[in-house]
Design an enzyme around this catalytic site. Sequence first.
Site, short mmCIF file in Angstrom:
data_model
loop_
_atom_site.label_atom_id
_atom_site.label_comp_id
_atom_site.label_asym_id
_atom_site.label_seq_id
_atom_site.Cartn_x
_atom_site.Cartn_y
_atom_site.Cartn_z
N ASP A 29 0.85 -1.19 0.00
CA ASP A 29 0.00 0.00 0.00
C ASP A 29 0.89 1.24 0.00
OD1 ASP A 29 -3.22 0.57 0.98
OD2 ASP A 29 -1.79 2.23 1.07
N ILE A 30 0.52 2.25 -0.79
CA ILE A 30 1.34 3.45 -0.93
C ILE A 30 1.33 4.30 0.34
CG2 ILE A 30 -0.35 5.11 -1.85
CD1 ILE A 30 1.68 5.69 -4.13
N HIS A 99 -10.29 -5.01 -3.27
CA HIS A 99 -8.95 -5.33 -2.76
C HIS A 99 -9.06 -5.74 -1.31
CE1 HIS A 99 -9.81 -1.01 -2.59
NE2 HIS A 99 -9.19 -1.00 -1.41
P1 5GP Z 1 -9.79 1.62 0.18
O1 5GP Z 1 -9.95 2.88 1.00
O2 5GP Z 1 -10.39 1.75 -1.20
O3 5GP Z 1 -10.20 0.38 0.90
O4 5GP Z 1 -8.22 1.45 0.01
C1 5GP Z 1 -7.49 1.96 -1.06
C2 5GP Z 1 -6.03 1.82 -0.69
O5 5GP Z 1 -5.25 2.02 -1.87
C3 5GP Z 1 -5.55 2.86 0.33
O6 5GP Z 1 -5.01 2.18 1.46
C4 5GP Z 1 -4.49 3.65 -0.42
O7 5GP Z 1 -3.39 4.04 0.38
C5 5GP Z 1 -4.09 2.70 -1.53
N1 5GP Z 1 -3.64 3.36 -2.74
C6 5GP Z 1 -4.23 4.41 -3.35
N2 5GP Z 1 -3.55 4.75 -4.47
C7 5GP Z 1 -2.50 3.89 -4.55
C8 5GP Z 1 -1.42 3.74 -5.49
O8 5GP Z 1 -1.31 4.47 -6.48
N3 5GP Z 1 -0.54 2.75 -5.25
C9 5GP Z 1 -0.63 1.93 -4.17
N4 5GP Z 1 0.30 0.99 -4.03
N5 5GP Z 1 -1.64 2.03 -3.26
C10 5GP Z 1 -2.56 3.00 -3.46
#
Ligand code: 5GP
Length: 113
Positions: A29-30, A99
């Site tokens: 995760d970034i 995810h």
């Molecule tokens: P959600 O909030 O949709 O469950 O999680 C999305 C996740 O994707 C977040 O933890 C965020 O930090 C991660 N994320 C967003 N953009 C990127 C990216 O460009 N690269 C990576 N590796 N992770 C990302």
Amino acid sequence: MDCLFCKIAAGTIPAKQIYQDDLVIAFDDIQPQAAQHKLIIPRKHIATLNDLSPNDTHLIGHMVQTASKLANDIGIAHDGYRLVINCNPHGGQAVYHIHVHLLGGRQLHWPPG
Ligand code: 5GP
Ligand code: ZN
């Protein structure tokens, strides 16, 4: 399709990939929320948990099995870890390609915010 995780799966946007097979990809995760924070995504675009079809049962199982295997590989299986799938705004979903978050390496709290 303009989807960030489809682009990561296709390799057009870089990520620190730690695992891949014919069904899933896993990467860091970034913006890590714990010492270990990995994301496991299907290669197939599925926007949310609400969009799963009965055909996706094996895929979802494989995502969980992969997360469990990775937890073991990165050394957090014994101490413990958490798997999370957020859905839609109230669930805190930001990227609309399903995810599994694999979080570990520190004591996690309950209930989540
Ligand atoms: P959600 O909030 O949709 O469950 O999680 C999305 C996740 O994707 C977040 O933890 C965020 O930090 C991660 N994320 C967003 N953009 C990127 C990216 O460009 N690269 C990576 N590796 N992770 C990302
Ligand atoms: Zn996608």
